[in-house]
Enzyme design. Structure first.
Site, mmCIF file in Angstrom:
data_model
loop_
_atom_site.group_PDB
_atom_site.id
_atom_site.type_symbol
_atom_site.label_atom_id
_atom_site.label_comp_id
_atom_site.label_asym_id
_atom_site.label_seq_id
_atom_site.Cartn_x
_atom_site.Cartn_y
_atom_site.Cartn_z
ATOM 1 N N ARG A 23 0.805 -1.222 0.000
ATOM 2 C CA ARG A 23 0.000 0.000 0.000
ATOM 3 C C ARG A 23 0.841 1.277 0.000
ATOM 4 N NH1 ARG A 23 -2.792 -0.992 5.466
ATOM 5 N NH2 ARG A 23 -0.651 -1.636 5.801
ATOM 6 N N ASP A 47 4.076 24.917 13.558
ATOM 7 C CA ASP A 47 4.595 24.172 12.411
ATOM 8 C C ASP A 47 4.598 25.097 11.208
ATOM 9 O OD1 ASP A 47 4.652 21.963 14.058
ATOM 10 O OD2 ASP A 47 3.309 20.742 12.843
ATOM 11 N N ASN A 48 5.652 25.021 10.399
ATOM 12 C CA ASN A 48 5.792 25.848 9.199
ATOM 13 C C ASN A 48 6.111 24.965 7.999
ATOM 14 O OD1 ASN A 48 5.637 28.271 10.789
ATOM 15 N ND2 ASN A 48 7.775 27.968 11.344
ATOM 16 N N HIS A 61 19.502 31.856 8.616
ATOM 17 C CA HIS A 61 18.573 32.645 9.421
ATOM 18 C C HIS A 61 18.578 32.195 10.878
ATOM 19 C CE1 HIS A 61 16.031 32.863 5.484
ATOM 20 N NE2 HIS A 61 17.052 33.684 5.442
ATOM 21 N N LYS A 71 14.433 24.051 16.239
ATOM 22 C CA LYS A 71 13.676 23.584 15.079
ATOM 23 C C LYS A 71 13.856 22.080 14.886
ATOM 24 C CE LYS A 71 14.484 27.842 12.456
ATOM 25 N NZ LYS A 71 15.085 28.419 11.258
ATOM 26 N N TYR A 131 8.800 22.267 9.204
ATOM 27 C CA TYR A 131 9.514 22.304 10.473
ATOM 28 C C TYR A 131 8.622 22.737 11.621
ATOM 29 C CZ TYR A 131 10.395 27.172 8.904
ATOM 30 O OH TYR A 131 10.285 28.451 8.426
ATOM 31 N N ASP A 169 18.653 37.481 2.052
ATOM 32 C CA ASP A 169 19.798 36.571 2.078
ATOM 33 C C ASP A 169 21.009 37.159 1.364
ATOM 34 O OD1 ASP A 169 18.412 34.725 3.584
ATOM 35 O OD2 ASP A 169 17.553 33.775 1.820
#
Length: 182
Positions: A23, A47-48, A61, A71, A131, A169
Protein backbone atom coordinates in the site's frame (compact mmCIF):
# COMPACT_ATOMS: atom_id res chain seq x y z
CA UNK A 1 13.26 6.33 15.47
CA UNK A 2 17.03 6.40 15.68
CA UNK A 3 18.53 9.52 17.31
CA UNK A 4 22.09 10.27 16.16
CA UNK A 5 23.98 13.12 17.80
CA UNK A 6 26.10 14.98 15.27
CA UNK A 7 29.63 16.28 15.82
CA UNK A 8 28.07 19.51 17.12
CA UNK A 9 26.60 18.94 20.57
CA UNK A 10 22.87 19.50 20.62
CA UNK A 11 22.25 18.95 16.90
CA UNK A 12 20.61 15.59 16.22
CA UNK A 13 19.91 13.63 13.04
CA UNK A 14 16.74 11.56 13.33
CA UNK A 15 16.19 8.51 11.14
CA UNK A 16 12.69 7.04 11.31
CA UNK A 17 11.75 3.40 11.08
CA UNK A 18 9.82 3.08 7.85
CA UNK A 19 7.32 0.25 7.39
CA UNK A 20 6.73 -0.50 3.70
CA UNK A 21 4.13 -2.78 2.19
CA UNK A 22 2.08 -3.03 -1.02
CA UNK A 23 0.00 0.00 0.00
CA UNK A 24 2.97 2.33 0.53
CA UNK A 25 4.66 3.14 3.83
CA UNK A 26 4.06 4.25 7.40
CA UNK A 27 6.42 6.00 9.81
CA UNK A 28 6.31 8.02 12.98
CA UNK A 29 7.76 11.48 12.50
CA UNK A 30 7.50 12.65 16.11
CA UNK A 31 6.69 11.11 19.46
CA UNK A 32 7.01 13.56 22.35
CA UNK A 33 7.92 10.97 24.99
CA UNK A 34 10.81 9.53 22.94
CA UNK A 35 11.99 12.95 21.79
CA UNK A 36 12.05 14.28 25.38
CA UNK A 37 13.97 11.20 26.58
CA UNK A 38 16.62 11.32 23.83
CA UNK A 39 17.04 15.05 23.16
CA UNK A 40 15.34 16.84 26.04
CA UNK A 41 12.09 18.65 26.62
CA UNK A 42 11.20 21.00 23.77
CA UNK A 43 7.77 22.57 23.65
CA UNK A 44 6.97 22.93 19.96
CA UNK A 45 4.36 25.66 19.41
CA UNK A 46 4.18 26.16 15.64
CA UNK A 47 4.60 24.17 12.41
CA UNK A 48 5.79 25.85 9.20
CA UNK A 49 6.13 24.77 5.58
CA UNK A 50 7.76 26.22 2.49
CA UNK A 51 7.95 25.12 -1.13
CA UNK A 52 10.92 26.16 -3.24
CA UNK A 53 12.41 25.39 -6.63
CA UNK A 54 15.87 24.16 -7.59
CA UNK A 55 18.68 26.51 -6.59
CA UNK A 56 16.78 28.38 -3.89
CA UNK A 57 19.01 29.04 -0.89
CA UNK A 58 17.23 30.13 2.28
CA UNK A 59 19.44 31.26 5.12
CA UNK A 60 21.42 31.49 7.16
CA UNK A 61 18.57 32.65 9.42
CA UNK A 62 17.95 32.82 13.14
CA UNK A 63 16.00 34.81 15.71
CA UNK A 64 17.83 36.79 18.36
CA UNK A 65 17.38 36.88 22.12
CA UNK A 66 14.24 35.64 23.80
CA UNK A 67 12.69 34.92 20.38
CA UNK A 68 15.33 32.34 19.40
CA UNK A 69 13.95 29.05 18.13
CA UNK A 70 14.76 25.37 18.27
CA UNK A 71 13.68 23.58 15.08
CA UNK A 72 12.86 20.06 13.99
CA UNK A 73 13.09 20.10 10.19
CA UNK A 74 12.33 17.62 7.41
CA UNK A 75 11.56 17.42 3.69
CA UNK A 76 8.31 15.89 2.45
CA UNK A 77 8.97 16.41 -1.28
CA UNK A 78 12.31 16.64 -3.05
CA UNK A 79 15.75 17.11 -1.53
CA UNK A 80 17.70 19.83 0.28
CA UNK A 81 21.19 20.41 1.63
CA UNK A 82 20.45 21.49 5.20
CA UNK A 83 22.91 23.54 7.30
CA UNK A 84 23.10 24.42 11.02
CA UNK A 85 25.74 26.94 12.20
CA UNK A 86 26.75 27.06 15.88
CA UNK A 87 26.44 30.63 17.22
CA UNK A 88 26.95 29.69 20.89
CA UNK A 89 30.09 31.45 22.15
CA UNK A 90 30.55 28.91 24.94
CA UNK A 91 30.49 25.95 22.56
CA UNK A 92 33.61 24.03 21.51
CA UNK A 93 32.21 24.13 17.96
CA UNK A 94 31.41 27.87 17.90
CA UNK A 95 31.38 29.11 14.29
CA UNK A 96 31.32 25.61 12.82
CA UNK A 97 28.52 24.01 10.84
CA UNK A 98 27.06 20.62 10.07
CA UNK A 99 25.19 19.80 6.88
CA UNK A 100 23.07 16.87 5.80
CA UNK A 101 20.93 15.92 2.84
CA UNK A 102 17.31 15.76 3.90
CA UNK A 103 14.91 14.30 1.37
CA UNK A 104 11.51 12.75 0.91
CA UNK A 105 13.38 9.58 0.02
CA UNK A 106 15.67 9.30 3.08
CA UNK A 107 13.00 10.74 5.44
CA UNK A 108 15.67 12.11 7.79
CA UNK A 109 14.96 14.97 10.17
CA UNK A 110 17.37 17.38 11.81
CA UNK A 111 16.92 18.87 15.26
CA UNK A 112 18.61 22.26 15.64
CA UNK A 113 18.59 23.76 19.15
CA UNK A 114 18.41 27.43 20.03
CA UNK A 115 21.64 29.29 19.40
CA UNK A 116 22.09 28.26 15.76
CA UNK A 117 21.68 29.86 12.36
CA UNK A 118 19.93 27.63 9.84
CA UNK A 119 19.67 27.45 6.08
CA UNK A 120 19.12 25.10 3.17
CA UNK A 121 19.65 24.79 -0.57
CA UNK A 122 17.14 23.02 -2.80
CA UNK A 123 18.82 20.27 -4.83
CA UNK A 124 15.74 18.84 -6.57
CA UNK A 125 13.32 20.39 -9.06
CA UNK A 126 11.16 21.46 -6.12
CA UNK A 127 11.21 20.78 -2.39
CA UNK A 128 8.64 21.03 0.35
CA UNK A 129 10.35 21.80 3.66
CA UNK A 130 8.46 21.47 6.96
CA UNK A 131 9.51 22.30 10.47
CA UNK A 132 8.36 22.53 14.04
CA UNK A 133 9.57 25.46 16.18
CA UNK A 134 9.48 26.08 19.91
CA UNK A 135 8.87 29.84 19.66
CA UNK A 136 6.75 32.00 17.39
CA UNK A 137 8.25 34.07 14.59
CA UNK A 138 9.02 37.64 15.64
CA UNK A 139 10.02 39.81 12.65
CA UNK A 140 11.84 42.37 14.81
CA UNK A 141 14.15 39.60 16.13
CA UNK A 142 14.98 38.06 12.77
CA UNK A 143 18.63 37.97 11.74
CA UNK A 144 20.44 36.68 8.68
CA UNK A 145 24.10 35.81 8.13
CA UNK A 146 25.25 35.95 4.53
CA UNK A 147 24.98 32.51 2.94
CA UNK A 148 28.52 32.78 1.52
CA UNK A 149 30.28 34.11 4.61
CA UNK A 150 33.96 33.15 4.33
CA UNK A 151 34.44 32.66 8.09
CA UNK A 152 31.81 29.91 8.15
CA UNK A 153 32.69 28.59 4.69
CA UNK A 154 29.58 26.54 3.89
CA UNK A 155 30.36 24.30 0.92
CA UNK A 156 27.02 24.69 -0.86
CA UNK A 157 26.37 21.97 -3.50
CA UNK A 158 24.92 24.51 -5.95
CA UNK A 159 27.08 26.87 -7.98
CA UNK A 160 26.58 30.58 -7.17
CA UNK A 161 25.29 31.40 -10.66
CA UNK A 162 22.42 28.90 -10.19
CA UNK A 163 21.43 30.13 -6.72
CA UNK A 164 18.13 31.93 -6.22
CA UNK A 165 18.35 34.25 -3.21
CA UNK A 166 16.05 36.76 -1.54
CA UNK A 167 17.27 40.30 -0.92
CA UNK A 168 17.38 39.41 2.79
CA UNK A 169 19.80 36.57 2.08
CA UNK A 170 21.90 38.61 -0.35
CA UNK A 171 22.23 41.31 2.32
CA UNK A 172 22.93 39.14 5.35
CA UNK A 173 25.61 40.30 7.76
CA UNK A 174 29.00 38.65 8.16
CA UNK A 175 29.52 36.02 10.84
CA UNK A 176 31.85 38.45 12.64
CA UNK A 177 29.10 41.12 12.77
CA UNK A 178 26.26 38.74 13.63
CA UNK A 179 24.74 38.75 17.09
CA UNK A 180 25.81 35.60 18.95
CA UNK A 181 24.43 33.60 21.89
CA UNK A 182 26.04 33.21 25.32
Amino acid sequence: MEYIETRIKGVWLLEPRVFNDARGYFMETYRKEDFDEKIGKVDFVQDNESKSSYGVVRGLHYQRGTWSQAKLVRVTEGSVFDVAVDLRRSSETFGQYVAFELSAENKRQLFIPRGFAHGFAVMSETAVFTYKVDNIYMPSSEASICYDDSTIGVDWPISPEKMLLSSKDLNGVSFNDAEKFD
